[in-house]
Design a protein around this motif. Structure first.
Motif, short mmCIF file in Angstrom:
data_model
loop_
_atom_site.label_atom_id
_atom_site.label_comp_id
_atom_site.label_asym_id
_atom_site.label_seq_id
_atom_site.Cartn_x
_atom_site.Cartn_y
_atom_site.Cartn_z
N ARG A 169 0.80 -1.22 0.00
CA ARG A 169 0.00 0.00 0.00
C ARG A 169 0.84 1.27 0.00
NH1 ARG A 169 -4.94 2.19 -1.29
NH2 ARG A 169 -5.75 3.56 0.34
N LEU A 170 1.94 1.29 0.75
CA LEU A 170 2.69 2.53 0.91
C LEU A 170 3.18 3.11 -0.43
CD1 LEU A 170 3.76 4.63 2.87
CD2 LEU A 170 5.81 3.22 3.17
N PRO A 171 3.69 2.30 -1.37
CA PRO A 171 4.15 2.89 -2.63
C PRO A 171 3.04 3.51 -3.47
CG PRO A 171 5.11 0.72 -2.30
CD PRO A 171 4.01 0.87 -1.29
N THR A 172 1.78 3.23 -3.14
CA THR A 172 0.69 3.88 -3.86
C THR A 172 0.30 5.20 -3.23
OG1 THR A 172 -1.15 2.88 -2.59
CG2 THR A 172 -0.23 1.58 -4.41
N ARG A 173 0.85 5.49 -2.04
CA ARG A 173 0.48 6.70 -1.31
C ARG A 173 1.60 7.72 -1.24
NH1 ARG A 173 -3.82 5.97 2.34
NH2 ARG A 173 -3.75 8.25 2.47
N LEU A 194 7.94 6.25 -4.56
CA LEU A 194 8.53 4.93 -4.39
C LEU A 194 9.84 4.98 -3.60
CD1 LEU A 194 8.60 1.91 -4.91
CD2 LEU A 194 9.65 2.39 -7.14
N ALA A 195 10.70 5.94 -3.90
CA ALA A 195 11.99 6.01 -3.21
C ALA A 195 11.80 6.17 -1.70
CB ALA A 195 12.82 7.16 -3.77
N PHE A 196 10.83 6.99 -1.32
CA PHE A 196 10.57 7.19 0.11
C PHE A 196 9.97 5.94 0.73
CE2 PHE A 196 7.91 8.99 3.61
CZ PHE A 196 8.97 9.41 4.41
N ALA A 197 9.06 5.28 0.01
CA ALA A 197 8.47 4.02 0.50
C ALA A 197 9.56 2.98 0.71
CB ALA A 197 7.42 3.51 -0.49
N LEU A 198 10.51 2.89 -0.22
CA LEU A 198 11.60 1.93 -0.10
C LEU A 198 12.49 2.26 1.10
CD1 LEU A 198 12.52 1.49 -3.85
CD2 LEU A 198 11.67 -0.30 -2.33
N GLU A 199 12.73 3.54 1.33
CA GLU A 199 13.54 3.93 2.49
C GLU A 199 12.88 3.45 3.78
OE1 GLU A 199 14.90 7.94 4.91
OE2 GLU A 199 14.44 8.10 2.78
N LEU A 200 11.58 3.68 3.91
CA LEU A 200 10.88 3.25 5.12
C LEU A 200 10.85 1.73 5.24
CD1 LEU A 200 7.81 5.67 5.28
CD2 LEU A 200 9.78 5.65 6.78
N GLY A 201 10.52 1.07 4.12
CA GLY A 201 10.35 -0.38 4.16
C GLY A 201 11.63 -1.16 4.32
N VAL A 239 5.28 14.67 2.23
CA VAL A 239 5.09 13.81 1.05
C VAL A 239 3.62 13.54 0.76
CG1 VAL A 239 7.35 12.72 1.32
CG2 VAL A 239 5.33 11.65 2.37
N GLY A 240 2.73 14.08 1.59
CA GLY A 240 1.31 14.02 1.28
C GLY A 240 0.52 12.88 1.88
#
Length: 249
Positions: free
Chosen positions: A140-144, A147-154, A168-169
């Motif tokens: 779900r996170l990469p849709t919100r 992608l680069a930020f989602a990958l950093e968190l994940g 980031v919204g």
């Protein structure tokens, strides 16, 4: 009970109430959340759901690891979290994130439509640091967020402040901790003032239940709204300079 349910007019407030356990998710808690959302979905008088948690520091610490190691403690009755995480919930859901939201707690907030967070709140997906996978967050996170930020968190498992998610919204508002629930209710009340059928279809269109490029499907989705009694009431109330009396059809 680990989950409290309160009605405030057309708004249902669902509160995770396990502060002594970081409001973490065991079987009973997921069962309680699932039943609360299921009842809200079926009740025509409920127009918005607000999801929050007890205490001042932790919204939800994710999966209860002690329960995870205890046979039967993670067993869920009824629909569980799938009632709004595996399918689009028919009514708007506002998260009032009063504190840290990590792992499954972050995912709970992420599957809500609008997130209001305390200035002190932190969000993260630490599963990889425990040899686990954030399945909901991973999908779900990469849709919100980018992608680069989602990958950093994940992939790092490191938490970030609410202010970063606002940038980031993903988070709609960041407010002082004492004002989180009030701010979430303010948004919920503004939503509840509108035509329920119009709100429901607007959400469906915005979250992608209807393909954005399929104009025939969009036309079929919106036609009942324009032909509804509520549409007539909205126009009449506007002309008469009064508040509409919605009927939901």
């Amino acid at each position: 009970m680990s989950v409290d349910v309160e009605r405030r007019g057309p708004i249902t407030v669902v509160t995770i109430n396990r502060p002594q356990a970081g409001n973490s998710l065991d079987g009973a808690t997921m069962t309680g959340i699932g039943y609360a959302f299921e009842e809200a979905a079926k009740d025509p008088e409920v127009r918005v759901v607000v999801l929050t948690a007890a205490g001042e520091k932790i919204f939800c610490a994710g999966m209860d690891l002690k329960a995870f190691m205890t046979p039967g403690a993670m067993e869920v009755q009824g629909p569980g979290l799938g009632v709004f995480m595996r399918q689009a919930f028919p009514k708007p859901v506002v998260a009032a994130v009063n504190g840290t939201a990590v792992g499954g707690g972050f995912e709970l907030a992420m599957f809500c439509d609008i997130i209001v967070a305390a200035e002190t709140a932190k969000f993260g997906l630490p599963e990889v640091s425990r040899g686990l996978i954030a399945a909901g967050g991973g999908t779900r996170l990469p849709t919100r967020v980018p992608l680069a930020f989602a990958l950093e968190l994940g992939l790092t498992g490191k938490p970030v402040q609410a202010s970063r998610l606002y940038e980031v919204g993903l988070v709609s508002r960041v407010v002082p901790a004492a004002e989180v629930l009030a701010a979430a209710l303010e948004i919920a009340e503004a939503i509840a003032d509108n035509g329920p059928l119009a709100v429901q279809v607007t959400k469906a269109l915005m979250v992608g239940e209807v393909p954005a490029a399929d104009w025939d499907a969009i036309g079929k989705a919106v036609a009942p709204v324009f032909a509804s009694d509520d549409a007539k009431e909205g126009a009449t109330a506007f002309a008469q300079k009064r508040k509409p009396n919605w009927v939901g059809h």
